[in-house]
Scaffold this motif. Sequence first.
Motif, PDB file in Angstrom:
ATOM      1  N   SER A 195      25.613  62.685  35.247  1.00 13.59           N
ATOM      2  CA  SER A 195      26.886  62.641  34.517  1.00 13.59           C
ATOM      3  C   SER A 195      26.853  63.460  33.228  1.00 13.59           C
ATOM      4  N   ASP A 196      25.686  63.935  32.803  1.00  9.36           N
ATOM      5  CA  ASP A 196      25.602  64.836  31.648  1.00  9.36           C
ATOM      6  C   ASP A 196      24.613  65.951  31.979  1.00  9.36           C
ATOM      7  N   ASP A 197      24.642  67.000  31.197  1.00 10.60           N
ATOM      8  CA  ASP A 197      23.793  68.165  31.483  1.00 10.60           C
ATOM      9  C   ASP A 197      22.709  68.383  30.435  1.00 10.60           C
ATOM     10  N   TYR A 198      22.332  67.320  29.703  1.00  8.28           N
ATOM     11  CA  TYR A 198      21.266  67.448  28.710  1.00  8.28           C
ATOM     12  C   TYR A 198      19.917  67.584  29.405  1.00  8.28           C
ATOM     13  N   GLN A 199      18.988  68.284  28.751  1.00  9.14           N
ATOM     14  CA  GLN A 199      17.672  68.538  29.339  1.00  9.14           C
ATOM     15  C   GLN A 199      16.779  67.304  29.254  1.00  9.14           C
ATOM     16  N   LEU A 200      16.188  66.924  30.376  1.00  9.12           N
ATOM     17  CA  LEU A 200      15.233  65.823  30.410  1.00  9.12           C
ATOM     18  C   LEU A 200      13.901  66.296  29.845  1.00  9.12           C
ATOM     19  N   ILE A 201      13.385  65.595  28.832  1.00  3.89           N
ATOM     20  CA  ILE A 201      12.135  66.021  28.204  1.00  3.89           C
ATOM     21  C   ILE A 201      11.013  64.993  28.358  1.00  3.89           C
ATOM     22  N   MET A 202      11.358  63.755  28.764  1.00  4.35           N
ATOM     23  CA  MET A 202      10.333  62.722  28.794  1.00  4.35           C
ATOM     24  C   MET A 202      10.763  61.573  29.716  1.00  4.35           C
ATOM     25  N   VAL A 203       9.814  61.021  30.474  1.00  5.68           N
ATOM     26  CA  VAL A 203      10.050  59.844  31.306  1.00  5.68           C
ATOM     27  C   VAL A 203       8.973  58.816  30.968  1.00  5.68           C
ATOM     28  N   VAL A 204       9.388  57.676  30.417  1.00  7.56           N
ATOM     29  CA  VAL A 204       8.459  56.640  29.960  1.00  7.56           C
ATOM     30  C   VAL A 204       8.447  55.498  30.970  1.00  7.56           C
ATOM     31  N   ASP A 205       7.281  55.214  31.521  1.00  9.57           N
ATOM     32  CA  ASP A 205       7.124  54.091  32.442  1.00  9.57           C
ATOM     33  C   ASP A 205       6.991  52.798  31.640  1.00  9.57           C
ATOM     34  N   ASN A 206       7.770  51.768  32.010  1.00  5.17           N
ATOM     35  CA  ASN A 206       7.763  50.521  31.243  1.00  5.17           C
ATOM     36  C   ASN A 206       7.051  49.396  31.981  1.00  5.17           C
ATOM     37  N   THR A 207       6.040  49.750  32.772  1.00  8.20           N
ATOM     38  CA  THR A 207       5.250  48.734  33.469  1.00  8.20           C
ATOM     39  C   THR A 207       4.441  47.917  32.462  1.00  8.20           C
ATOM     40  N   ASN A 208       4.375  46.617  32.694  1.00  7.08           N
ATOM     41  CA  ASN A 208       3.654  45.732  31.788  1.00  7.08           C
ATOM     42  C   ASN A 208       2.187  46.134  31.681  1.00  7.08           C
ATOM     43  N   ILE A 209       1.685  46.238  30.457  1.00  6.05           N
ATOM     44  CA  ILE A 209       0.293  46.618  30.215  1.00  6.05           C
ATOM     45  C   ILE A 209      -0.601  45.413  30.441  1.00  6.05           C
ATOM     46  N   SER A 210      -1.703  45.613  31.165  1.00  8.41           N
ATOM     47  CA  SER A 210      -2.629  44.515  31.450  1.00  8.41           C
ATOM     48  C   SER A 210      -3.227  43.977  30.173  1.00  8.41           C
ATOM     49  N   ALA A 211      -3.462  42.667  30.159  1.00  5.57           N
ATOM     50  CA  ALA A 211      -4.082  42.037  29.003  1.00  5.57           C
ATOM     51  C   ALA A 211      -5.549  42.424  28.929  1.00  5.57           C
ATOM     52  N   SER A 212      -6.094  42.409  27.715  1.00  2.74           N
ATOM     53  CA  SER A 212      -7.506  42.715  27.533  1.00  2.74           C
ATOM     54  C   SER A 212      -8.366  41.563  28.052  1.00  2.74           C
TER      55      SER A 212
END
Length: 332
Positions: A110-127
């Motif tokens: 729906s917009d023509d802005y350039q994609l510069i980054m994709v951040v995965d939001n998977t839960n980080i494992s506990a230490s």
Amino acid sequence: MSKWFKKQITNVALSLGNFEKNTFGQESIDGGTETGKHQRLNQNSVMDALLRGEITEDVEKLRWRIYKTSSAMKNYGTKVVGYTIDGHPITKITYVGDEERLAKMKIEPSDDYQLIMVVDNTNISASVQTSLDLNINIYDEVVESETINTVDSNIIETDDLINSESNINLESNKTSTIGEIKNINIELNLPISLTREYTPKFKLENYTKKLHVKEISDKEFLLEFFISKYPEQFDKNNHFFLSDIKKILSNPKQYNSTVDFNTVHFITNNTVGVPDFLEFEYHKIKFDKIVEFNEFYVLKFTSEVKIEANSIIEKFKHAELDEKYNNKEKRN
């Protein structure tokens, strides 16, 4: 005379035996004084320093080697190029740059802005230490579970009240997030974090699968939160959240606390488009719209960058080791 001589030899042998055990043994032994010697297994080794949390020269070098290796391997992948007679896959390691990976991403059009980054939001494992510190409760038919779903009926109507009465003053200590699971044994450790002035009905970051960052200008960016359309099978609160998203979709101009937040913060880790271990923060967040794209609801926000590509590992850089890597010197 011979008995006395044998007795003295025996005493000397026993004394030397105790001295040897005290000097080379792993435990402290009383040698007739108030002092003793104690030696740990693998003392002065890297493993011993890691277990004891000591920052030694070898630990600093190991830490920087891990950072360098992780960064170097990020853009390499394994590709199946054939199969053996026995049916086992033949693989080849190939370089895949960020530009190529970004080009393969499905972008909401729906917009023509350039994609510069994709951040995965998977839960980080506990230490390991966090896991060991958990207070694990063994199930008992007589004892009820400590996990409860808290739904505050007052906060459900908060947004409607704000929309009808502009002079309402919210106090965060009088509100609570609905659908929040209160369990001391379960903690989300998500890469993306949002800061707010008031407690929302739902925390958007808890339901975000990934975040697309698009460049509008040098300082202005479009943030796209991807939310799955399909509710989690064992999460009743996810149904309420999706119902709330549909309300925003049908009436985007009406106030909703779910899309009201001040900043977006994350540190890159396996993020497509930029190296790892970089800190980003965006502020002046303004809700734009929600669109449906494939199996996602995409929530769009305009923002300005506050912290851009700040390396969190630069302070751990080992100059001497880095120079050896640059000169391709062999490890001693």
